[in-house]
Design an enzyme around this catalytic site. Structure first.
Site, PDB file in Angstrom:
ATOM      1  N   GLU A   1       0.822  -1.202   0.000  1.00  0.00           N
ATOM      2  CA  GLU A   1       0.000   0.000   0.000  1.00  0.00           C
ATOM      3  C   GLU A   1       0.862   1.261   0.000  1.00  0.00           C
ATOM      4  O   GLU A   1       0.539   2.244  -0.659  1.00  0.00           O
ATOM      5  CB  GLU A   1      -0.960   0.013   1.196  1.00  0.00           C
ATOM      6  CG  GLU A   1      -2.107  -0.981   1.079  1.00  0.00           C
ATOM      7  CD  GLU A   1      -3.013  -0.705  -0.118  1.00  0.00           C
ATOM      8  OE1 GLU A   1      -3.008   0.425  -0.630  1.00  0.00           O
ATOM      9  OE2 GLU A   1      -3.731  -1.633  -0.532  1.00  0.00           O
TER      10      GLU A   1
ATOM     11  N   TYR B   1      -6.562   6.947   3.680  1.00  0.00           N
ATOM     12  CA  TYR B   1      -6.730   5.882   2.695  1.00  0.00           C
ATOM     13  C   TYR B   1      -6.021   4.600   3.134  1.00  0.00           C
ATOM     14  O   TYR B   1      -6.610   3.517   3.165  1.00  0.00           O
ATOM     15  CB  TYR B   1      -6.218   6.287   1.308  1.00  0.00           C
ATOM     16  CG  TYR B   1      -6.020   5.053   0.462  1.00  0.00           C
ATOM     17  CD1 TYR B   1      -7.114   4.414  -0.103  1.00  0.00           C
ATOM     18  CD2 TYR B   1      -4.773   4.446   0.351  1.00  0.00           C
ATOM     19  CE1 TYR B   1      -6.965   3.219  -0.797  1.00  0.00           C
ATOM     20  CE2 TYR B   1      -4.614   3.260  -0.329  1.00  0.00           C
ATOM     21  CZ  TYR B   1      -5.709   2.654  -0.900  1.00  0.00           C
ATOM     22  OH  TYR B   1      -5.570   1.471  -1.558  1.00  0.00           O
TER      23      TYR B   1
ATOM     24  N   ASP C   1      -9.560   5.478  -2.972  1.00  0.00           N
ATOM     25  CA  ASP C   1      -8.395   5.974  -3.712  1.00  0.00           C
ATOM     26  C   ASP C   1      -8.869   6.574  -5.032  1.00  0.00           C
ATOM     27  O   ASP C   1     -10.071   6.728  -5.255  1.00  0.00           O
ATOM     28  CB  ASP C   1      -7.418   4.825  -3.960  1.00  0.00           C
ATOM     29  CG  ASP C   1      -7.990   3.840  -4.959  1.00  0.00           C
ATOM     30  OD1 ASP C   1      -9.218   3.767  -5.068  1.00  0.00           O
ATOM     31  OD2 ASP C   1      -7.210   3.157  -5.638  1.00  0.00           O
TER      32      ASP C   1
END
Length: 373
Positions: free
Chosen positions: A56, A139, A157
DNA sequence: GACCCGTGGCA
DNA sequence: TTGCCAAGGGT
């Protein structure tokens, strides 16, 4: 014009039934078409929070294709968060070189240290706990919570913003529309499999609901998409046009001593923080070449400065950059000025060199522009 | 909210 | 070629 067509068009969504709800359609599509990615667990497997977190962070504003080799390098060298937390920041930066957004690498390391030291090497399993770690924003906290720990939360996102803004024909512009999009996106969460719901939307956004020429005929939600019904899908998400930065100019100095090159490290904070560079002038709008050249490093026993033909150009997010490159040769055993050092040209590949510096060095040494890896 | 922060691919 | 875009976060 009828009252109906005069309104901002917002076609009635098809009534959903239990067997065709959007979350269900989405998961059914995902189960057939999910991408196989190095950090993604196989169906039925538990995912590894370390790999989810690492991926991520790397994927922030960065494409899957660019991340792939870096992810493999990192997990091969540092198989878990404790190993990464025991490394040195320099090693992490060197391994990250070329991926961009270098504050991510510093925060990645700081996060690994924090998890190792403050959490016994175990990632927090809540959004709030994750959010408190360096480099983890709203996020990423939601993404890890959903994907690694199956928390009922929807990360939003750029992909999901696009999918959702089309599905509901959100007229409000970004970034003002973020809260609304977050709320609408949450309605797409399946009761179980939150992480799969999120990854389904991301896969959909990257392979079907693309920025240009979306493949609506292949989309599992096409019958249910407000923008598609209007034929305006490519116009979403709405956003205000952005301004481009002013050109900045500067000079870079490629000094060699035999088969060694003179380099220094940039300050920890700011543009290209902590990365390696050759000495250079400031990068300023409107700066002329003479002014930039006056900032050349002072060394004894240096041959004359030679200006290379042409310039090196590079475009950052906020400004384009044009660098004039000067070269000079130093006599054997010439001392490096304070804060600088000599490194063998043969080992430059292992240095934490941002791409703009790779261009400068290639230009200065008369090498072909490095084949992009 | 406005800026800052890299790089590569694409049309 | 230029501009847009990509699994955003920090200040």
């Amino acid at each position: 014009m009828s009252p109906r067509s005069a309104r901002k068009a917002r076609p009635e969504p098809a009534p959903s039934t239990a067997s065709s709800s959007r979350p269900t359609l989405l998961l059914a599509w995902y189960d057939r078409h999910r991408r196989r990615l190095p950090w993604r667990a196989m169906p039925g497997e538990a995912s590894d929070p370390y790999r989810v977190w690492l991926s991520e962070i790397m994927l922030q504003q960065t494409t899957v294709k660019a991340v792939g080799p870096y992810f493999e390098k990192f997990v091969a060298r540092w198989p878990d968060v404790t190993a990464l937390g025991s490394a040195s920041q320099d090693d992490v930066l060197r391994m990250w070189a070329g991926l961009g957004y270098y504050s991510r690498a510093r925060n990645l390391y700081a996060c690994a240290v924090a998890v190792t030291r403050d959490h016994g090497g175990v990632f927090p399993d809540t959004e709030e706990g994750l959010r408190a770690l360096p480099g983890i924003g709203p996020y990423t906290a939601a993404a890890i919570a959903a994907i690694a720990f199956d928390r009922h939360t929807m990360p939003v996102d750029g992909n999901i913003e696009r999918v959702v803004s089309r599905l509901f024909a959100v007229e409000e512009e970004l970034p003002q529309a973020k809260p609304l999009i977050q709320q609408l996106a949450t309605t797409l969460l399946a009761n179980a499999r939150a992480g799969d719901s999120a990854q389904a939307l991301m896969d959909l956004g990257s392979s079907i609901c693309t920025p240009k020429k979306p493949a609506c005929s292949l989309c599992p939600l096409t019958e249910d998409c407000a923008a598609r019904a209007q034929g305006t899908q490519e116009t979403f998400p709405r956003k205000a046009p952005k301004k481009s930065g002013t050109l900045r100019r500067g000079a870079a100095f490629v000094v060699t001593r035999g088969d060694e090159l003179l380099v220094r490290s940039r300050p920890e904070k700011g543009l290209l923080g902590g990365m390696t560079e050759v000495p250079g002038s400031d990068w300023l709008a409107g700066q002329d070449d003479d002014e930039a050249k006056r900032q050349a490093p002072a060394l004894k026993g240096l041959s004359r400065w030679q200006r290379r033909v042409g310039v090196v150009t590079h475009v950052f997010t906020h400004f384009p950059l044009e660098l004039v490159v000067y070269t000079a040769k130093a006599e054997a055993r010439t001392r490096a000025p304070a804060g600088m050092r000599w490194v063998p040209i043969a080992t430059l590949a292992g240095e934490a060199l941002p791409n703009v510096m790779r261009k400068v060095i290639a230009h200065g040494l008369g090498l072909p522009p490095a084949a992009s890896s």
